[in-house]
Design an enzyme around this catalytic site. Structure first.
Site, PDB file in Angstrom:
ATOM      1  N   CYS A 154       0.841  -1.182   0.102  1.00  0.00           N
ATOM      2  CA  CYS A 154      -0.104  -0.001  -0.022  1.00  0.00           C
ATOM      3  C   CYS A 154       1.056   1.094   0.038  1.00  0.00           C
ATOM      4  O   CYS A 154       1.572   1.171   0.910  1.00  0.00           O
ATOM      5  CB  CYS A 154      -1.059   0.086   1.132  1.00  0.00           C
ATOM      6  SG  CYS A 154      -2.002   1.438   1.260  1.00  0.00           S
ATOM      7  N   PRO A 155       0.899   2.111  -1.177  1.00  0.00           N
ATOM      8  CA  PRO A 155       1.471   3.239  -1.108  1.00  0.00           C
ATOM      9  C   PRO A 155       1.232   4.354   0.048  1.00  0.00           C
ATOM     10  O   PRO A 155       1.896   5.243   0.291  1.00  0.00           O
ATOM     11  CB  PRO A 155       1.360   3.636  -2.449  1.00  0.00           C
ATOM     12  CG  PRO A 155       0.096   3.143  -3.108  1.00  0.00           C
ATOM     13  CD  PRO A 155       0.123   1.908  -2.395  1.00  0.00           C
TER      14      PRO A 155
END
Length: 361
Positions: A154-155
C-alpha cells in the site's frame, strides 16, 4: 563516497513517503478546520460543541493510532526453518537442471508445513531471499523481502499489508471511514448554511465547505474499500488470493484456507473480543502455517497419527516445527469447530474436511 546506486535507492525510498505525507497534511488540516474553525469559531451551542469535540477526538485518536500501526509495524520474516542452510544453498547452486533443483527443494520442504505450490505444481522458492515460501507468503519487490500472508503493498502507508499488520489496516479503514462519516454528518448543516448565506463572512466558511467536500469524497472511496476487505476477511482470502486462487497439490482452490466466517474473523482479530477494536496485535498463529479446509495431503509431507495437518498440532505434542504457530490460538480455533461438527461426523462416519487433511489414495 557512497556509490551512485545506493544514493538513487535512498532517493526513491524518500519519494515513497510522499503519499504518507500527503495523508498526514490532509488529516492535520481537517483537525484544524473541524476543531478550530467549525467547533470553536462557528458552533455557538455549548452542549453541541462539547459532544462534537468529544466524539471527534475519540475517532481521531483511534484513526491516527491504527494508521500509525499500519505504517510502522515491520513485516515479520519467515521462521528460520524456511531459510536454506549454507550446504543446501551450495547444493542448489551446483545444480543446473530445474528437475534436480526441484528435487532438492522437495526434500527440504518435506518436514515443513507447506501445502501450496506454483501453478505448475513446483515448490514455491524465492531466489532473492533464499527461502522456501511459507503458504500465503509472497515476495514484495517494493520492500525487497518475502511478506507473510501478503495482501498488497500500500503506497498510502508505505508498507506491505500482510500478517503482521492486516488487523491494523482493517481498523485503519474502519476508523477512517467513521471519522469521515462523522465529519460529513456534523458539518452538513453548516455546509447548507454556507450556500444559503447563513454563515458570517469569515474564513471559517471556506474551511467548512472544503471540509465537507473532502470528508464526503473520502467516505465513498473508503466505504467501498472497507466493504471489499470485510468480504476478504469473511472468506479468509488476501487480495492476491482473490485475483489468483492458491494452488494446492490437487490444484487451485480459492476456498482452501476458509474455515467459516466466524473462524476466519477470529484468525485476523483473535479470540479475545476486548482487543478487536484496538490496534493491538491479536491475530492467531505466526503467519507461517495456516489450517486448511479442502487440501489433500501432500504425499511428500509427513503424516501424523491423528490424520491432522502436522502444522496444527497441539501444545503437548513433540513435533519441533513450528515453535509457536497454531499450538494454542489456532488449536483453539480448530477445536471449537470439532465440537460444532461432531454430530455431522457421526452421521457421515468421516472426519470434517474443514479440520483435517485427507490422504490421497
Amino acid at each position: 563516497m557512497a556509490p551512485s546506486g545506493s544514493r538513487s535507492v535512498a532517493c526513491w525510498r524518500v519519494l515513497y513517503w510522499i503519499p504518507v505525507l500527503f495523508i498526514s497534511v490532509i488529516v492535520a488540516w481537517s483537525y484544524y478546520a473541524y476543531v478550530v474553525q467549525l467547533c470553536i469559531e462557528t458552533i455557538e451551542n455549548m452542549g453541541e460543541k462539547i459532544v462534537y469535540l468529544l466524539v471527534y477526538h475519540v475517532l481521531f485518536i483511534m484513526f491516527v493510532w491504527s494508521y500509525w500501526q499500519t505504517i510502522f509495524t515491520k513485516p515479520m520474516n519467515p521462521l528460520k526453518e524456511f531459510h536454506l542452510s549454507h550446504s543446501d544453498k551450495e547444493l542448489l547452486e551446483r545444480e543446473d537442471r530445474r528437475e534436480s533443483q526441484q528435487e532438492i527443494l522437495r526434500r527440504i520442504a518435506k518436514d515443513l508445513p507447506i501445502y501450496t505450490r506454483t501453478m505448475s505444481g513446483a515448490i514455491r522458492y524465492c531466489d532473492r531471499c533464499l527461502l522456501l515460501k511459507p503458504d500465503r507468503c509472497h515476495h514484495c519487490s517494493a520492500c525487497d523481502m518475502c511478506i507473510l500472508k501478503m495482501d498488497h503493498h500500500c503506497p498510502w502507508v508505505n508498507n506491505c499489508v500482510g500478517f503482521a499488520n492486516y488487523k491494523f489496516f482493517m481498523l485503519f479503514l474502519a476508523y477512517s471511514l467513521l471519522y469521515c462519516l462523522f465529519v460529513t454528518a456534523t458539518d452538513l448543516q453548516y455546509f447548507i448554511q454556507f450556500w444559503t448565506n447563513g454563515l458570517p463572512d469569515t474564513q471559517a466558511k471556506f474551511h467548512i465547505m472544503f471540509l465537507f467536500f473532502a470528508a464526503s469524497t473520502f467516505s465513498v472511496s473508503l466505504a467501498f474499500l472497507f466493504a471489499y476487505h470485510c468480504w476478504l476477511v469473511c472468506k479468509n482470502r488476501s487480495t492476491l488470493e482473490a485475483f489468483r486462487a492458491p494452488a494446492f497439490q490437487h490444484g487451485p482452490d480459492k476456498n482452501g484456507f476458509s474455515l467459516g466466517t466466524s473462524k476466519n474473523f477470529r484468525q485476523v482479530f483473535g479470540d479475545e473480543s476486548k482487543y478487536w477494536l484496538l490496534p493491538i496485535f491479536s491475530s492467531l498463529g505466526d503467519g507461517c502455517s495456516f489450517p486448511t479446509s479442502l487440501v489433500n495431503a501432500d504425499p511428500e509431507q509427513p503424516s501424523s497419527p491423528s490424520g491432522r495437518n502436522p502444522s496444527i498440532k497441539s501444545a503437548g505434542e513433540s513435533h519441533q516445527f513450528p515453535p509457536k504457530p497454531l499450538r494454542e490460538s489456532q488449536s483453539r480455533l480448530l477445536n471449537s469447530g470439532q465440537s460444532e461438527g461432531s454430530e455431522d461426523r457421526d452421521k457421515r462416519g468421516t472426519s470434517n474436511p474443514a479440520l483435517t487433511i485427507e490422504k490421497e489414495t
